[in-house]
Design an enzyme around this catalytic site. Sequence first.
Site, short mmCIF file in Angstrom:
data_model
loop_
_atom_site.label_atom_id
_atom_site.label_comp_id
_atom_site.label_asym_id
_atom_site.label_seq_id
_atom_site.Cartn_x
_atom_site.Cartn_y
_atom_site.Cartn_z
N ASN A 9 0.87 -1.17 0.00
CA ASN A 9 0.00 0.00 0.00
C ASN A 9 0.91 1.22 0.00
O ASN A 9 1.50 1.56 1.02
CB ASN A 9 -0.89 -0.03 1.26
CG ASN A 9 -1.71 1.25 1.41
OD1 ASN A 9 -1.78 2.06 0.49
ND2 ASN A 9 -2.32 1.42 2.58
N LYS A 11 0.12 4.23 -0.18
CA LYS A 11 -0.51 5.42 0.41
C LYS A 11 -0.30 6.60 -0.54
O LYS A 11 -0.32 6.40 -1.75
CB LYS A 11 0.03 5.65 1.83
CG LYS A 11 -0.09 4.37 2.68
CD LYS A 11 0.13 4.56 4.14
CE LYS A 11 -0.07 3.22 4.85
NZ LYS A 11 0.07 3.33 6.30
N HIS A 94 -9.42 1.37 5.02
CA HIS A 94 -8.13 1.51 5.71
C HIS A 94 -8.33 2.44 6.92
O HIS A 94 -9.11 3.39 6.86
CB HIS A 94 -7.08 2.10 4.75
CG HIS A 94 -5.70 2.01 5.32
ND1 HIS A 94 -5.23 2.90 6.26
CD2 HIS A 94 -4.71 1.11 5.12
CE1 HIS A 94 -3.98 2.55 6.60
NE2 HIS A 94 -3.66 1.46 5.93
N GLU A 96 -6.64 4.77 8.03
CA GLU A 96 -6.40 6.19 7.75
C GLU A 96 -7.64 6.83 7.13
O GLU A 96 -7.92 8.01 7.35
CB GLU A 96 -5.15 6.34 6.85
CG GLU A 96 -3.88 6.09 7.65
CD GLU A 96 -2.73 5.51 6.85
OE1 GLU A 96 -2.74 5.58 5.61
OE2 GLU A 96 -1.80 4.97 7.49
N GLU A 166 -5.10 -4.84 10.67
CA GLU A 166 -4.06 -3.82 10.88
C GLU A 166 -4.32 -3.10 12.21
O GLU A 166 -5.12 -2.14 12.26
CB GLU A 166 -4.09 -2.79 9.75
CG GLU A 166 -3.80 -3.36 8.39
CD GLU A 166 -3.21 -2.32 7.43
OE1 GLU A 166 -2.24 -2.65 6.77
OE2 GLU A 166 -3.72 -1.18 7.38
N GLY A 172 2.95 2.30 10.81
CA GLY A 172 3.92 3.37 10.64
C GLY A 172 4.68 3.72 11.90
O GLY A 172 5.36 4.73 11.97
N SER A 212 3.80 -2.19 10.20
CA SER A 212 5.26 -2.28 10.34
C SER A 212 5.82 -3.65 9.92
O SER A 212 6.76 -4.15 10.53
CB SER A 212 5.69 -1.92 11.77
OG SER A 212 5.32 -0.59 12.08
P1 13P Z 1 3.25 0.40 7.64
O1 13P Z 1 3.72 -0.89 7.02
O2 13P Z 1 3.99 1.61 7.14
O3 13P Z 1 3.21 0.30 9.13
O4 13P Z 1 1.74 0.62 7.15
C1 13P Z 1 0.82 -0.42 7.28
C2 13P Z 1 -0.39 -0.06 6.52
O5 13P Z 1 -1.13 0.82 6.89
C3 13P Z 1 -0.64 -0.79 5.27
O6 13P Z 1 -1.92 -0.54 4.80
#
Ligand code: 13P
Length: 250
Positions: A9, A11, A94, A96, A166, A172, A212
């Site tokens: 992803n 982002k 997601h 976010e 997640e 992150g 992560s």
């Molecule tokens: P990270 O791997 O940067 O922690 O992000 C995970 C994520 O949100 C994947 O959709």
Amino acid sequence: MRRKVIAGNWKMNKLPNEAIEFIDSLAKLVKDTKNEVIICAPYTDLFYVLLQAQGTNIKVGAQNMHFEDSGAYTGEVSGEMLKAIGVEYVIIGHSERRQYFNETDETVNKKIKAAFKHGLKPIVCVGETLEQREQGLANDIIRTQTKLALDGLSKDEVKNTIIAYEPIWAIGTGKTATSEDANNSIKEIRNEIEKNYGKDVAAEVIIQYGGSVKSKNAKELFETSDIDGGLVGGASLDPEEFSKIVNYDK
Ligand code: 13P
């Protein structure tokens, strides 16, 4: 035996030229894997990524879509539009988007239904916050999110849904759930699916871990009983690092 699915992803990262270079490099590095490889790119990169991924084993996904097919929704992109250019997967719900863009369990459910209507395969995200985890609510939250997301889908549709567990506190932050904790949470999700759709559906549905994931921890996570691969954020931006996650079993 369920297959392993490793999805990146990106982002809100990568310009078209960077996306093209990435796919070119990644294609060479993952050509021999038997794991499924997906790149979920920003809308503005999708067409370039699709062209560059032709003839490779890299599949392409979007990161969001609207639940309506068309209409007065300025700035939105529909499932029909994604399908028309050849996109195969779409991330839905997601954290976010739930946190910053008012995504709710209800809109997540509508989007999943719209994705299937247009022949797209949804990757649906569920996960608890740190506060919810500390209050002992994690399992309730992920079971409820799973139930509401899949509400009204047929057994076949649920089988074709990828779920990404997640935990929000692991995204992150460099903090990963231990493989045991992540595996247990994913078993909870699988149990919820079994309760609502039966054992055969629960045994088939792909459930990824995200938060992560790096080349250093991928093997330990993906070799557990119930984790069927990963949804990878930061570590999916570099083709070398991402290929090591895809090739964790080599
Ligand atoms: P990270 O791997 O940067 O922690 O992000 C995970 C994520 O949100 C994947 O959709």
